[in-house]
Design a protein around this motif. Sequence first.
Motif, PDB file in Angstrom:
ATOM      1  N   SER A  50      64.245   8.105  76.855  1.00 35.67           N
ATOM      2  CA  SER A  50      65.017   6.954  76.395  1.00 35.67           C
ATOM      3  C   SER A  50      64.595   5.659  77.082  1.00 35.67           C
ATOM      4  CB  SER A  50      66.501   7.202  76.657  1.00 35.67           C
ATOM      5  OG  SER A  50      66.682   7.416  78.039  1.00 35.67           O
ATOM      6  N   ASP A  51      63.563   5.719  77.917  1.00 40.89           N
ATOM      7  CA  ASP A  51      63.249   4.532  78.712  1.00 40.89           C
ATOM      8  C   ASP A  51      62.013   3.776  78.247  1.00 40.89           C
ATOM      9  OD1 ASP A  51      65.416   4.952  80.296  1.00 40.89           O
ATOM     10  OD2 ASP A  51      64.323   6.177  81.746  1.00 40.89           O
ATOM     11  N   THR A  52      61.467   4.152  77.110  1.00 40.28           N
ATOM     12  CA  THR A  52      60.271   3.444  76.669  1.00 40.28           C
ATOM     13  C   THR A  52      60.636   2.100  76.052  1.00 40.28           C
ATOM     14  OG1 THR A  52      60.355   4.526  74.541  1.00 40.28           O
ATOM     15  CG2 THR A  52      58.993   5.560  76.227  1.00 40.28           C
ATOM     16  N   ILE A  53      59.692   1.206  76.073  1.00 38.73           N
ATOM     17  CA  ILE A  53      59.884  -0.094  75.416  1.00 38.73           C
ATOM     18  C   ILE A  53      59.347   0.035  73.994  1.00 38.73           C
ATOM     19  CG2 ILE A  53      59.245  -2.513  75.418  1.00 38.73           C
ATOM     20  CD1 ILE A  53      59.028  -2.402  78.401  1.00 38.73           C
ATOM     21  N   GLY A  54      60.198  -0.202  73.040  1.00 38.12           N
ATOM     22  CA  GLY A  54      59.807  -0.037  71.646  1.00 38.12           C
ATOM     23  C   GLY A  54      59.357  -1.337  71.026  1.00 38.12           C
ATOM     24  N   PRO A  55      59.200  -1.314  69.720  1.00 38.85           N
ATOM     25  CA  PRO A  55      58.833  -2.541  69.025  1.00 38.85           C
ATOM     26  C   PRO A  55      59.974  -3.552  69.046  1.00 38.85           C
ATOM     27  CG  PRO A  55      58.720  -0.604  67.569  1.00 38.85           C
ATOM     28  CD  PRO A  55      59.401  -0.185  68.825  1.00 38.85           C
ATOM     29  N   ILE A  56      59.723  -4.740  68.556  1.00 33.84           N
ATOM     30  CA  ILE A  56      60.734  -5.786  68.476  1.00 33.84           C
ATOM     31  C   ILE A  56      61.854  -5.352  67.524  1.00 33.84           C
ATOM     32  CG2 ILE A  56      61.093  -8.169  67.672  1.00 33.84           C
ATOM     33  CD1 ILE A  56      58.138  -8.673  68.487  1.00 33.84           C
ATOM     34  N   ASP A  57      63.061  -5.734  67.827  1.00 35.24           N
ATOM     35  CA  ASP A  57      64.239  -5.379  67.043  1.00 35.24           C
ATOM     36  C   ASP A  57      64.212  -6.080  65.684  1.00 35.24           C
ATOM     37  OD1 ASP A  57      66.721  -5.022  65.976  1.00 35.24           O
ATOM     38  OD2 ASP A  57      67.834  -5.735  67.735  1.00 35.24           O
ATOM     39  N   SER A  58      64.084  -5.302  64.619  1.00 33.88           N
ATOM     40  CA  SER A  58      63.985  -5.887  63.272  1.00 33.88           C
ATOM     41  C   SER A  58      65.298  -6.464  62.764  1.00 33.88           C
ATOM     42  CB  SER A  58      63.504  -4.843  62.274  1.00 33.88           C
ATOM     43  OG  SER A  58      62.128  -4.813  62.235  1.00 33.88           O
ATOM     44  N   ALA A  59      66.399  -6.089  63.409  1.00 28.40           N
ATOM     45  CA  ALA A  59      67.684  -6.664  63.016  1.00 28.40           C
ATOM     46  C   ALA A  59      67.811  -8.099  63.514  1.00 28.40           C
ATOM     47  CB  ALA A  59      68.826  -5.810  63.558  1.00 28.40           C
ATOM     48  N   LYS A  60      66.958  -8.445  64.488  1.00 24.44           N
ATOM     49  CA  LYS A  60      67.010  -9.810  65.029  1.00 24.44           C
ATOM     50  C   LYS A  60      65.805 -10.638  64.618  1.00 24.44           C
ATOM     51  CE  LYS A  60      69.657  -8.230  69.015  1.00 24.44           C
ATOM     52  NZ  LYS A  60      69.454  -7.455  70.234  1.00 24.44           N
ATOM     53  N   VAL A  61      64.666  -9.991  64.536  1.00 19.07           N
ATOM     54  CA  VAL A  61      63.423 -10.683  64.128  1.00 19.07           C
ATOM     55  C   VAL A  61      62.841  -9.909  62.950  1.00 19.07           C
ATOM     56  CG1 VAL A  61      61.165 -11.496  64.883  1.00 19.07           C
ATOM     57  CG2 VAL A  61      63.014 -11.246  66.559  1.00 19.07           C
ATOM     58  N   PRO A  62      62.802 -10.505  61.741  1.00 13.26           N
ATOM     59  CA  PRO A  62      62.300  -9.755  60.586  1.00 13.26           C
ATOM     60  C   PRO A  62      60.852  -9.303  60.796  1.00 13.26           C
ATOM     61  CG  PRO A  62      62.575 -12.087  60.053  1.00 13.26           C
ATOM     62  CD  PRO A  62      63.193 -11.874  61.397  1.00 13.26           C
ATOM     63  N   ARG A  63      60.459  -8.258  60.047  1.00 15.41           N
ATOM     64  CA  ARG A  63      59.175  -7.619  60.330  1.00 15.41           C
ATOM     65  C   ARG A  63      57.971  -8.521  60.076  1.00 15.41           C
ATOM     66  NH1 ARG A  63      59.228  -2.400  57.071  1.00 15.41           N
ATOM     67  NH2 ARG A  63      60.991  -3.335  56.022  1.00 15.41           N
ATOM     68  N   TYR A  64      58.145  -9.576  59.285  1.00 12.80           N
ATOM     69  CA  TYR A  64      57.007 -10.469  59.026  1.00 12.80           C
ATOM     70  C   TYR A  64      56.903 -11.569  60.070  1.00 12.80           C
ATOM     71  CZ  TYR A  64      61.025 -12.597  56.772  1.00 12.80           C
ATOM     72  OH  TYR A  64      62.273 -13.071  56.531  1.00 12.80           O
ATOM     73  N   ALA A  65      57.779 -11.514  61.074  1.00 17.80           N
ATOM     74  CA  ALA A  65      57.759 -12.547  62.119  1.00 17.80           C
ATOM     75  C   ALA A  65      57.557 -11.892  63.484  1.00 17.80           C
ATOM     76  CB  ALA A  65      59.078 -13.321  62.095  1.00 17.80           C
ATOM     77  N   GLY A  66      57.510 -12.712  64.507  1.00 16.29           N
ATOM     78  CA  GLY A  66      57.446 -12.196  65.873  1.00 16.29           C
ATOM     79  C   GLY A  66      56.054 -11.770  66.289  1.00 16.29           C
ATOM     80  N   GLN A  67      56.012 -11.056  67.408  1.00 15.87           N
ATOM     81  CA  GLN A  67      54.774 -10.613  68.044  1.00 15.87           C
ATOM     82  C   GLN A  67      53.853  -9.868  67.066  1.00 15.87           C
ATOM     83  OE1 GLN A  67      55.351  -9.623  72.136  1.00 15.87           O
ATOM     84  NE2 GLN A  67      54.421  -7.622  71.852  1.00 15.87           N
ATOM     85  N   ALA A  68      52.546 -10.123  67.177  1.00 17.56           N
ATOM     86  CA  ALA A  68      51.613  -9.609  66.175  1.00 17.56           C
ATOM     87  C   ALA A  68      50.818  -8.390  66.637  1.00 17.56           C
ATOM     88  CB  ALA A  68      50.662 -10.722  65.740  1.00 17.56           C
ATOM     89  N   GLY A  69      51.253  -7.705  67.684  1.00 13.06           N
ATOM     90  CA  GLY A  69      50.578  -6.477  68.104  1.00 13.06           C
ATOM     91  C   GLY A  69      50.769  -5.380  67.080  1.00 13.06           C
ATOM     92  N   PHE A  70      50.036  -4.275  67.224  1.00 16.17           N
ATOM     93  CA  PHE A  70      50.161  -3.171  66.276  1.00 16.17           C
ATOM     94  C   PHE A  70      51.620  -2.724  66.206  1.00 16.17           C
ATOM     95  CE2 PHE A  70      50.202   1.163  64.776  1.00 16.17           C
ATOM     96  CZ  PHE A  70      49.347   1.088  63.692  1.00 16.17           C
ATOM     97  N   ALA A  71      52.168  -2.671  65.004  1.00 17.08           N
ATOM     98  CA  ALA A  71      53.556  -2.271  64.746  1.00 17.08           C
ATOM     99  C   ALA A  71      54.548  -3.069  65.592  1.00 17.08           C
ATOM    100  CB  ALA A  71      53.750  -0.765  64.976  1.00 17.08           C
ATOM    101  N   ARG A  72      54.144  -4.267  65.994  1.00 21.54           N
ATOM    102  CA  ARG A  72      54.937  -5.165  66.844  1.00 21.54           C
ATOM    103  C   ARG A  72      55.342  -4.474  68.150  1.00 21.54           C
ATOM    104  NH1 ARG A  72      59.257  -8.533  64.077  1.00 21.54           N
ATOM    105  NH2 ARG A  72      60.337  -6.556  63.993  1.00 21.54           N
ATOM    106  N   LEU A  73      54.466  -3.588  68.598  1.00 25.03           N
ATOM    107  CA  LEU A  73      54.667  -2.916  69.881  1.00 25.03           C
ATOM    108  C   LEU A  73      54.474  -3.912  71.013  1.00 25.03           C
ATOM    109  CD1 LEU A  73      52.697   0.324  69.084  1.00 25.03           C
ATOM    110  CD2 LEU A  73      55.074   0.268  69.883  1.00 25.03           C
ATOM    111  N   PRO A  74      54.986  -3.582  72.211  1.00 24.27           N
ATOM    112  CA  PRO A  74      54.719  -4.458  73.353  1.00 24.27           C
ATOM    113  C   PRO A  74      53.231  -4.452  73.721  1.00 24.27           C
ATOM    114  CG  PRO A  74      55.771  -2.413  74.041  1.00 24.27           C
ATOM    115  CD  PRO A  74      55.822  -2.428  72.557  1.00 24.27           C
TER     116      PRO A  74
END
Length: 333
Positions: free
Chosen positions: A2-26
């Motif tokens: 349960s401690d991994t850092i996942g992708p950006i939260d799509s409920a707050k940042v839509p999938r077409y926005a935000g960080q551009a890494g693979f699958a919006r991973l960190p």
Amino acid sequence: MSDTIGPIDSAKVPRYAGQAGFARLPRLDQVERADIVVAGVPFDAGVSFRPGARFGPSHIRDASRLLRPFNPALDIAPFDVAQVADAGDIAVNPFDIHEAIDAIQEAALDLTRDGTRLVTIGGDHTIALPLLRAAAERHGPVALLHFDAHLDTWDTYFGAEYTHGTPFRRAFEEGIIDTEALSHVGTRGPLYGKRDLEDDRRFGFGIVTSADVYREGADQVAAKLRDRIGGRPLYISIDIDVLDPAHAPGTGTPEAGGITSRELLEILRGFNGLNLIGADVVEVAPAYDHADITGIAASHVAYDLISLIAAGELPQHVNVPDREARGNDRHAY
Ligand code: MN
Ligand code: MN
């Protein structure tokens, strides 16, 4: 886990926005250590026909925004059970192929220290050679499943030994692949001569043609390949031109009569439980793509490869306790 850092939260940042890494991973520098890293290799100085695969990594990352964190086909949330991060692109010399190959090998070795698994997005198929060298240094000669319209075991082009049509012949000569467990999948199209097939057989490759996949079906093909590989460390190299041009127009050397993206994904899913230690997806050339067809196929294929690795035995499970502090909540994706 349960401690991994996942992708950006799509409920707050839509999938077409935000960080551009693979699958919006960190990014890798945001997590420091990872179980699985995705790295781009923007290199296409080894191509024999259409250039442009140097723009593959950014195109695949852009299409990967569409991915979601649960993979129902393999019943796994790969970014939950493993820390996955994007390591960015490996900087390579576009004018010196030998220097580029050395740089890719060195970067792959660096990224896979501590047992981290590497999934590479290309780039042309030349890059498979240094990636296999790095894999063999970590695991010994590896079993290889090579998805491609082409054999890529030719000797030279215009006198050049290191090209996108020759990596697996060089890998055979260097003894870095396990000749008991080599197979091409999806092979088709005209060859320079019958000798191409004779040489290829001599190196130890089996061939599952595109027509075999059509006639036998994905499940039977996957089962046959599984038997041949057994528990060996396995590397999967996927040239996106294994897909029919209808499913992957954005590539350098398209051939008619290929498998579908559904068939490719279903064959891959049949490998669940094998010891997959690394993989690449190469030859995406976005200038020839339409409506992101090729980018979407490549990003989904990379996602399933990550899922297969995450489902297997990982040498270390990385715990990163400050996930919540960063505001990333994968469950709200
Ligand atoms: Mn090919
Ligand atoms: Mn290829």
